[in-house]
Motif scaffolding. Structure first.
Motif, PDB file in Angstrom:
ATOM      1  N   TYR A   7       0.846  -1.206   0.000  1.00 41.06           N
ATOM      2  CA  TYR A   7       0.000   0.000   0.000  1.00 41.06           C
ATOM      3  C   TYR A   7       0.874   1.246   0.000  1.00 41.06           C
ATOM      4  N   GLN A   8       0.494   2.216  -0.833  1.00 41.90           N
ATOM      5  CA  GLN A   8       1.226   3.474  -0.937  1.00 41.90           C
ATOM      6  C   GLN A   8       0.306   4.596  -0.460  1.00 41.90           C
ATOM      7  N   PRO A   9       0.470   5.066   0.744  1.00 37.10           N
ATOM      8  CA  PRO A   9      -0.385   6.149   1.241  1.00 37.10           C
ATOM      9  C   PRO A   9      -0.050   7.484   0.585  1.00 37.10           C
ATOM     10  N   ILE A  10      -1.002   8.391   0.627  1.00 40.40           N
ATOM     11  CA  ILE A  10      -0.787   9.710   0.024  1.00 40.40           C
ATOM     12  C   ILE A  10       0.181  10.512   0.865  1.00 40.40           C
ATOM     13  N   MET A  11      -0.035  10.491   2.152  1.00 43.90           N
ATOM     14  CA  MET A  11       0.815  11.235   3.070  1.00 43.90           C
ATOM     15  C   MET A  11       1.781  10.258   3.762  1.00 43.90           C
ATOM     16  N   PRO A  12       2.935  10.709   4.139  1.00 49.27           N
ATOM     17  CA  PRO A  12       3.852   9.808   4.859  1.00 49.27           C
ATOM     18  C   PRO A  12       3.278   9.400   6.233  1.00 49.27           C
ATOM     19  N   CYS A  13       3.536   8.183   6.570  1.00 45.80           N
ATOM     20  CA  CYS A  13       2.992   7.640   7.831  1.00 45.80           C
ATOM     21  C   CYS A  13       4.028   6.717   8.484  1.00 45.80           C
ATOM     22  N   GLY A  14       3.749   6.387   9.780  1.00 47.90           N
ATOM     23  CA  GLY A  14       4.668   5.500  10.496  1.00 47.90           C
ATOM     24  C   GLY A  14       4.291   4.031  10.378  1.00 47.90           C
ATOM     25  N   ASN A  15       2.960   3.743  10.174  1.00 49.10           N
ATOM     26  CA  ASN A  15       2.502   2.359  10.101  1.00 49.10           C
ATOM     27  C   ASN A  15       1.560   2.246   8.916  1.00 49.10           C
ATOM     28  N   LYS A  16       1.985   1.490   7.879  1.00 48.33           N
ATOM     29  CA  LYS A  16       1.181   1.342   6.677  1.00 48.33           C
ATOM     30  C   LYS A  16      -0.074   0.518   6.934  1.00 48.33           C
ATOM     31  N   TYR A  17       0.021  -0.421   7.835  1.00 47.32           N
ATOM     32  CA  TYR A  17      -1.149  -1.265   8.106  1.00 47.32           C
ATOM     33  C   TYR A  17      -2.294  -0.444   8.685  1.00 47.32           C
ATOM     34  N   LEU A  18      -2.012   0.383   9.663  1.00 50.03           N
ATOM     35  CA  LEU A  18      -3.053   1.209  10.269  1.00 50.03           C
ATOM     36  C   LEU A  18      -3.534   2.290   9.296  1.00 50.03           C
ATOM     37  N   GLN A  19      -2.591   2.834   8.562  1.00 52.88           N
ATOM     38  CA  GLN A  19      -2.978   3.886   7.606  1.00 52.88           C
ATOM     39  C   GLN A  19      -3.913   3.342   6.543  1.00 52.88           C
ATOM     40  N   GLN A  20      -3.680   2.125   6.032  1.00 49.75           N
ATOM     41  CA  GLN A  20      -4.566   1.508   5.054  1.00 49.75           C
ATOM     42  C   GLN A  20      -5.939   1.254   5.657  1.00 49.75           C
ATOM     43  N   LYS A  21      -5.970   0.796   6.912  1.00 45.69           N
ATOM     44  CA  LYS A  21      -7.239   0.521   7.575  1.00 45.69           C
ATOM     45  C   LYS A  21      -8.054   1.787   7.752  1.00 45.69           C
TER      46      LYS A  21
END
Length: 214
Positions: A7-21
């Motif tokens: 998953y490629q989030p729009i904004m930078p994040c620390g945890n991709k799993y939570l950001q996708q959820k």
């Protein structure tokens, strides 16, 4: 389970799993709002009222009879207009008028005067080139060309033939005039000889009469 790694989030994040959820939850909430939203404007068809609907003819025969009746009335009106002058008199004796008639007439007179003066200048003007002189120069040039040419041109041959014809015609005319002159001289000599013979006969007759007289 490992789909969050791609998953490629729009904004930078620390945890991709939570950001996708979280992104999936917000997207589902947005889709549900779109499905359940209500329009602010009423785009439905207006309500129909029976007393405002146009009255249609009950049958086709009534419709055709109505058209025929209107056609008859229109024909009567047209025939009345044709037979009479009509209610409106559209004929008048209005003459066209203009505010610049005098100006246009002055311009026309000026143009006519200029055309007349141009015509007089053209009729009185003399030619700049002398046609006879040019023709004489051309003949002289042709003679010089024929004089230095190795073979005579067709024009020179034609001129020679024409000259020969003219000389033959002159000879024939001279011979005819000579024969007529000879005939005239011969007739004159015969008349003089007959006159001399008559005078001699008269003188001899007179001598014989004188000798016979006592």
């Amino acid at each position: 389970m490992l789909s969050h790694l791609a998953y490629q989030p729009i904004m930078p994040c620390g945890n991709k799993y939570l950001q996708q959820k979280w992104d999936q939850i917000s997207y589902d909430f947005h889709r549900n709002k779109i499905k359940s939203m209500q329009p602010t404007l009423d785009t439905k068809a207006p309500k129909k009222y029976d007393h405002l609907s146009p009255q249609k003819p009950k049958s086709k025969d009534m419709y055709t009879r109505k058209i025929e009746r209107e056609n008859i009335l229109l024909l009567e009106r047209l025939s009345h207009i044709m037979l009479t002058s009509g209610r409106v008199d559209n004929r008048n004796s209005y003459e066209r008028k203009s505010l610049n008639v005098e100006k246009r007439q002055r311009e026309l007179r000026q143009i006519n005067m200029e055309n007349q003066s141009m015509l007089t200048r053209l009729s009185q003007s003399k030619p700049h080139y002398d046609v006879k002189k040019l023709h004489g120069d051309w003949l002289q040039a042709r003679k010089l060309v024929d004089a230095i040419a190795r073979y005579p041109s067709r024009s020179q041959q034609g001129e020679e033939k024409a000259g020969k014809k003219m000389t033959t015609r002159k000879k024939t005319t001279n011979t005819s005039t000579g024969t007529t002159n000879v005939g005239k001289i011969a007739s004159a000599t015969t008349t003089t000889s007959t006159a001399q013979d008559d005078s001699e006969e008269e003188s001899s007759n007179e001598k014989t009469e004188e000798s016979n007289s006592p």
